[in-house]
Design an enzyme around this catalytic site. Structure first.
Site, PDB file in Angstrom:
ATOM      1  N   LEU A  58       0.850  -1.187   0.000  1.00  0.00           N
ATOM      2  CA  LEU A  58       0.000   0.000   0.000  1.00  0.00           C
ATOM      3  C   LEU A  58       0.889   1.241   0.000  1.00  0.00           C
ATOM      4  O   LEU A  58       1.917   1.260   0.674  1.00  0.00           O
ATOM      5  CB  LEU A  58      -0.872   0.032   1.266  1.00  0.00           C
ATOM      6  CG  LEU A  58      -2.034  -0.938   1.388  1.00  0.00           C
ATOM      7  CD1 LEU A  58      -2.760  -0.694   2.699  1.00  0.00           C
ATOM      8  CD2 LEU A  58      -2.985  -0.808   0.205  1.00  0.00           C
TER       9      LEU A  58
ATOM     10  N   GLU B 151      -8.275   3.715   9.151  1.00  0.00           N
ATOM     11  CA  GLU B 151      -8.893   3.143   7.943  1.00  0.00           C
ATOM     12  C   GLU B 151      -8.651   1.629   7.916  1.00  0.00           C
ATOM     13  O   GLU B 151      -9.530   0.848   7.551  1.00  0.00           O
ATOM     14  CB  GLU B 151      -8.323   3.834   6.695  1.00  0.00           C
ATOM     15  CG  GLU B 151      -9.237   3.806   5.484  1.00  0.00           C
ATOM     16  CD  GLU B 151      -9.117   2.560   4.638  1.00  0.00           C
ATOM     17  OE1 GLU B 151     -10.079   2.191   3.957  1.00  0.00           O
ATOM     18  OE2 GLU B 151      -8.037   1.924   4.666  1.00  0.00           O
TER      19      GLU B 151
HETATM   20  N1  LIG Z   1      -5.551  -0.009  -1.748  1.00  0.00           N
HETATM   21  C1  LIG Z   1      -6.201  -1.171  -1.661  1.00  0.00           C
HETATM   22  O1  LIG Z   1      -7.332  -1.230  -1.164  1.00  0.00           O
HETATM   23  C2  LIG Z   1      -5.536  -2.421  -2.167  1.00  0.00           C
HETATM   24  C3  LIG Z   1      -6.228  -3.638  -2.143  1.00  0.00           C
HETATM   25  C4  LIG Z   1      -5.589  -4.771  -2.636  1.00  0.00           C
HETATM   26  C5  LIG Z   1      -4.306  -4.688  -3.124  1.00  0.00           C
HETATM   27  N2  LIG Z   1      -3.665  -3.486  -3.117  1.00  0.00           N
HETATM   28  C6  LIG Z   1      -2.310  -3.373  -3.677  1.00  0.00           C
HETATM   29  O2  LIG Z   1      -2.368  -3.834  -5.022  1.00  0.00           O
HETATM   30  C7  LIG Z   1      -1.160  -4.534  -5.336  1.00  0.00           C
HETATM   31  C8  LIG Z   1      -1.486  -5.981  -5.653  1.00  0.00           C
HETATM   32  O3  LIG Z   1      -2.493  -6.038  -6.651  1.00  0.00           O
HETATM   33  P1  LIG Z   1      -2.220  -6.596  -8.122  1.00  0.00           P
HETATM   34  O4  LIG Z   1      -3.357  -6.146  -8.946  1.00  0.00           O
HETATM   35  O5  LIG Z   1      -0.824  -6.226  -8.534  1.00  0.00           O
HETATM   36  O6  LIG Z   1      -2.207  -8.170  -7.921  1.00  0.00           O
HETATM   37  P2  LIG Z   1      -3.307  -9.230  -7.382  1.00  0.00           P
HETATM   38  O7  LIG Z   1      -4.551  -9.165  -8.176  1.00  0.00           O
HETATM   39  O8  LIG Z   1      -3.418  -9.146  -5.916  1.00  0.00           O
HETATM   40  O9  LIG Z   1      -2.527 -10.586  -7.717  1.00  0.00           O
HETATM   41  C9  LIG Z   1      -2.294 -10.899  -9.057  1.00  0.00           C
HETATM   42  C10 LIG Z   1      -2.127 -12.394  -9.110  1.00  0.00           C
HETATM   43  O10 LIG Z   1      -3.327 -13.005  -8.641  1.00  0.00           O
HETATM   44  C11 LIG Z   1      -3.630 -14.134  -9.461  1.00  0.00           C
HETATM   45  N3  LIG Z   1      -4.851 -13.785 -10.185  1.00  0.00           N
HETATM   46  C12 LIG Z   1      -5.387 -12.572 -10.376  1.00  0.00           C
HETATM   47  N4  LIG Z   1      -6.544 -12.673 -11.055  1.00  0.00           N
HETATM   48  C13 LIG Z   1      -6.720 -13.972 -11.296  1.00  0.00           C
HETATM   49  C14 LIG Z   1      -7.731 -14.724 -11.936  1.00  0.00           C
HETATM   50  N5  LIG Z   1      -8.796 -14.133 -12.483  1.00  0.00           N
HETATM   51  N6  LIG Z   1      -7.590 -16.052 -11.998  1.00  0.00           N
HETATM   52  C15 LIG Z   1      -6.532 -16.663 -11.435  1.00  0.00           C
HETATM   53  N7  LIG Z   1      -5.525 -16.016 -10.797  1.00  0.00           N
HETATM   54  C16 LIG Z   1      -5.647 -14.693 -10.735  1.00  0.00           C
HETATM   55  C17 LIG Z   1      -2.422 -14.336 -10.356  1.00  0.00           C
HETATM   56  O11 LIG Z   1      -1.544 -15.106  -9.527  1.00  0.00           O
HETATM   57  P3  LIG Z   1      -0.398 -16.088 -10.095  1.00  0.00           P
HETATM   58  O12 LIG Z   1       0.630 -15.173 -10.729  1.00  0.00           O
HETATM   59  O13 LIG Z   1       0.100 -16.782  -8.872  1.00  0.00           O
HETATM   60  O14 LIG Z   1      -1.071 -16.995 -11.090  1.00  0.00           O
HETATM   61  C18 LIG Z   1      -1.904 -12.919 -10.522  1.00  0.00           C
HETATM   62  O15 LIG Z   1      -0.540 -12.846 -10.884  1.00  0.00           O
HETATM   63  C19 LIG Z   1      -0.271  -4.375  -4.116  1.00  0.00           C
HETATM   64  O16 LIG Z   1       0.489  -3.214  -4.256  1.00  0.00           O
HETATM   65  C20 LIG Z   1      -1.275  -4.234  -2.987  1.00  0.00           C
HETATM   66  O17 LIG Z   1      -0.710  -3.583  -1.854  1.00  0.00           O
HETATM   67  C21 LIG Z   1      -4.250  -2.361  -2.658  1.00  0.00           C
END
Ligand SMILES: NC(=O)c1ccc[n+]([C@@H]2O[C@H](COP(=O)([O-])OP(=O)(O)OC[C@H]3O[C@@H](n4cnc5c(N)ncnc54)[C@H](OP(=O)(O)O)[C@@H]3O)[C@@H](O)[C@H]2O)c1
Length: 190
Positions: A24, A31
């Site tokens: 984050l 929050e």
């Molecule tokens: N501000 C907020 O409220 C908030 C909330 C959540 C996250 N975040 C931030 O967002 C970032 C992470 O999010 P991100 O979007 O980069 O990644 P993410 O969606 O958390 O993870 C991506 C991984 O999830 C798996 N995945 C995603 N969609 C899929 C699907 N439809 N089917 C199967 N597997 C799926 C895959 O894993 P594999 O590669 O293992 O196949 C993909 O590489 C971080 O910086 C975190 O701190 C912020």
């Protein structure tokens, strides 16, 4: 009406950003406290909420598993080691997670609310799903450098009240933020 109702919860900053370098971009204790409380509290004491999240968000989470919840982690890999994490499972897709919640005899009895906690492709799939029910959106009034962004909020939503959310603009750790709840106008329409 779909049995499973997705409640999405996210915090974004002024440019719609929500993450950087797998973390984050901000730390706002009040929050975080609200986030943990609303996602874990379950109306029926015999049940637990389910948390659905992507593998990178799982890795980014400081608390693993999400306390007192059933954790469903989306990954296409078979190698994610979840030994030692109770009530924590992998699913190959969002549809696979829904199928597990709808068809697993044990989970069917135990699942309360379903929360989608990120990341960006998981939110996008959830917003486009017939299971999308509500979005709990924290808007942080500050620009941050981000590399991960929340998708555009669909137009087919209306603002609704939820007494569980902190009301009005809040200030904590030098940040101002506002929590809004949106409900999908198309939910429950075939
Ligand atoms: N501000 C907020 O409220 C908030 C909330 C959540 C996250 N975040 C931030 O967002 C970032 C992470 O999010 P991100 O979007 O980069 O990644 P993410 O969606 O958390 O993870 C991506 C991984 O999830 C798996 N995945 C995603 N969609 C899929 C699907 N439809 N089917 C199967 N597997 C799926 C895959 O894993 P594999 O590669 O293992 O196949 C993909 O590489 C971080 O910086 C975190 O701190 C912020």
């Amino acid at each position: 009406m779909p049995n499973i109702k997705f409640n999405l919860i996210v915090s974004t900053c002024e440019n719609n950003g929500m993450g950087i370098n797998g973390d984050l971009p901000w730390r706002i204790p009040s929050e975080t406290e609200y986030y943990l409380q609303i996602t874990t509290e379950c109306k029926e004491q015999s049940k637990k909420n389910a948390i659905i999240l992507g593998r990178k968000s799982w890795e980014a989470t400081p608390w693993k598993p999400h306390p007192n919840c059933i954790n469903l982690i989306l990954t296409r890999s078979d190698d994610l080691d979840l030994s030692g994490y109770p009530d924590t499972y992998t699913c190959k897709s969002l549809a696979d997670a829904v199928q597990k919640l709808e068809e697993d005899e044990d989970l069917k009895k135990r699942v309360g609310d379903v929360w989608i906690t990120g990341g960006s492709t998981v939110y996008k799939d959830a917003l486009n799903s017939k299971h999308f029910y509500r979005l709990y959106h924290t808007r942080i009034f500050h620009p941050y450098e981000c590399d991960t962004y929340f998708p555009t909020i669909p137009q087919h939503v209306k603002r609704v009240e939820d007494p569980r959310i902190p009301q009005g603009i809040k200030e904590d750790a030098g940040h101002k933020y506002l929590i809004s709840v949106y409900e999908n106008l198309n939910f429950n329409k075939e």
